[in-house]
Design an enzyme around this catalytic site. Structure first.
Site, PDB file in Angstrom:
ATOM      1  N   CYS A 265       0.843  -1.199   0.000  1.00 12.68           N
ATOM      2  CA  CYS A 265       0.000   0.000   0.000  1.00 12.68           C
ATOM      3  C   CYS A 265       0.878   1.249   0.000  1.00 12.68           C
ATOM      4  O   CYS A 265       1.561   1.503  -0.971  1.00 12.68           O
ATOM      5  CB  CYS A 265      -0.965  -0.050   1.185  1.00 12.68           C
ATOM      6  SG  CYS A 265      -2.382   1.040   0.965  1.00 12.68           S
TER       7      CYS A 265
ATOM      8  N   GLU B  86      -0.822  -8.598   5.171  1.00  8.60           N
ATOM      9  CA  GLU B  86      -0.708  -8.662   6.634  1.00  8.60           C
ATOM     10  C   GLU B  86      -2.075  -8.609   7.316  1.00  8.60           C
ATOM     11  O   GLU B  86      -2.186  -8.910   8.494  1.00  8.60           O
ATOM     12  CB  GLU B  86       0.223  -7.547   7.133  1.00  8.60           C
ATOM     13  CG  GLU B  86      -0.393  -6.161   7.250  1.00  8.60           C
ATOM     14  CD  GLU B  86      -0.527  -5.423   5.925  1.00  8.60           C
ATOM     15  OE1 GLU B  86      -0.260  -6.025   4.867  1.00  8.60           O
ATOM     16  OE2 GLU B  86      -0.928  -4.235   5.953  1.00  8.60           O
TER      17      GLU B  86
ATOM     18  N   HIS C 145      -3.358  -5.778   1.126  1.00  2.79           N
ATOM     19  CA  HIS C 145      -2.675  -5.931   2.421  1.00  2.79           C
ATOM     20  C   HIS C 145      -2.595  -7.392   2.856  1.00  2.79           C
ATOM     21  O   HIS C 145      -3.485  -7.858   3.570  1.00  2.79           O
ATOM     22  CB  HIS C 145      -3.445  -5.152   3.496  1.00  2.79           C
ATOM     23  CG  HIS C 145      -3.327  -3.676   3.381  1.00  2.79           C
ATOM     24  ND1 HIS C 145      -2.353  -2.953   4.027  1.00  2.79           N
ATOM     25  CD2 HIS C 145      -4.059  -2.771   2.679  1.00  2.79           C
ATOM     26  CE1 HIS C 145      -2.501  -1.660   3.739  1.00  2.79           C
ATOM     27  NE2 HIS C 145      -3.524  -1.529   2.930  1.00  2.79           N
TER      28      HIS C 145
END
Lengths: 80, 239
Positions: B86, B197, B195
């Site tokens: 990002c 994560e 994302h």
């Protein structure tokens, strides 16, 4: 010495903000608006009176930071 | 294997990234402040999402000149593993470590929802645990994720197999050729708007992102085993 720096989105890169503003102008009755492109305007003051040096510095500033030359063009004007 | 999670003023996915490393590969991980001038202790550098320096001027424009970025550049050149997610992706493109640029979503909206991605290249350090062409579900959260490259660069990306992820369904931001993530030529630097994560456990809605982390551990271990990295043996003993 004062510089005016203009950063604009390259012609072949989409400008969604410009398109939205164009649509808004149309809905306000400004039907003659055929294109809107949104860019950035910056005023930079330089503590120098050497015009050539100022131009060189500004070019370097634009290339390094003020514009992303992948998607943006720049130009500047020196006052005084 | 030792991970660094960079922290800039305005980073906000640094904690998620840190915990994703702990939860997926259980390897040592540190937060590293943007003023750091030595990353030699780390094998992988993760550049998290957020709004570094308030996204002033352009996303990633100011962050690219943070002191730590010189070290990231050195690490990338040395073949260490670098992942930008990002805002981290935006920073890596601004820094010139990855090609292209990220501009305003064509919808002008901040898009925050899960997306399906196609794994286009599973040969990179961060995607070797995926099957080629596999579809994975990972969330996006961005207003400026519209990946732009000119036609010439796009041809180069295709020729070098540098397109890592594409959006499988609707393109959420208008990116060129539905691109969601790219790598450098060597495949040790990867940047992506989604994302991973945030997708490391079923409880979060998906665990498809976890394999980004297991992939890079695989890449590191295979390097250590082949002795390709100077001093890697000593490092592996610390793992």
């Amino acid at each position: 010495m004062k510089a005016k720096v203009y950063v604009t989105i390259k012609e072949n890169v989409l400008d969604p903000q410009g398109n939205a503003v164009q649509g808004a102008l149309h809905s306000l009755g400004f039907g003659e608006v055929s294109k809107v492109r949104i860019g950035k305007f910056m005023e930079v003051e330089l503590a120098t009176s050497d015009r050539a040096q100022a131009e060189q510095q500004l070019k370097s500033m634009c290339e390094k930071l003020l514009a992303n030359t992948v998607v943006e063009d720049y130009r500047f004007e020196l006052e005084g | 294997m030792k991970f660094a999670v960079l922290v800039f003023p305005g980073s906000n996915c640094d904690l998620d990234m840190y915990h994703a490393v702990e939860d997926t590969v259980q390897q040592p991980v540190d937060y590293v402040w943007h003023t750091a001038t030595d990353l030699s202790a780390y094998d992988a550098i993760l550049v998290p999402g957020g709004f570094s320096y308030g996204d002033y001027l352009r996303c990633g424009a100011i962050a690219q000149f943070a002191p730590v970025m010189e070290e990231v550049r050195k690490a990338a050149e040395a073949g260490k593993f670098v992942l930008g997610v990002c805002n981290g992706f935006q920073i890596l493109t601004e820094a010139g470590l990855l090609p292209g640029a990220l501009i305003r979503n064509n919808s002008l909206k901040f898009r925050c929802h899960p997306v399906d991605l196609v794994v286009e290249n599973n040969k990179t350090a961060f995607t070797n645990d995926y099957a080629p062409g596999e579809t994975v579900r990972i969330p996006i959260a961005h207003g400026e994720g519209n990946y732009y490259v000119d036609e010439q660069t796009l041809l180069t990306l295709k020729a070098n197999n540098q397109i890592v992820f594409r959006y499988a369904g609707e393109n959420p931001n208008g990116s060129t050729d539905n691109i969601a993530g790219v790598s450098n030529e060597r495949g040790n630097v990867v940047g992506m708007m989604p994302h991973p994560e945030r997708a490391v456990k079923e409880l979060l809605g998906s665990k498809d992102g976890a394999r980004m982390f297991t992939s890079v551990l695989n890449a590191f271990l295979s390097r250590v085993n082949s002795g390709a990295v100077h001093g890697a043996q000593a490092q592996s003993e610390r793992v």
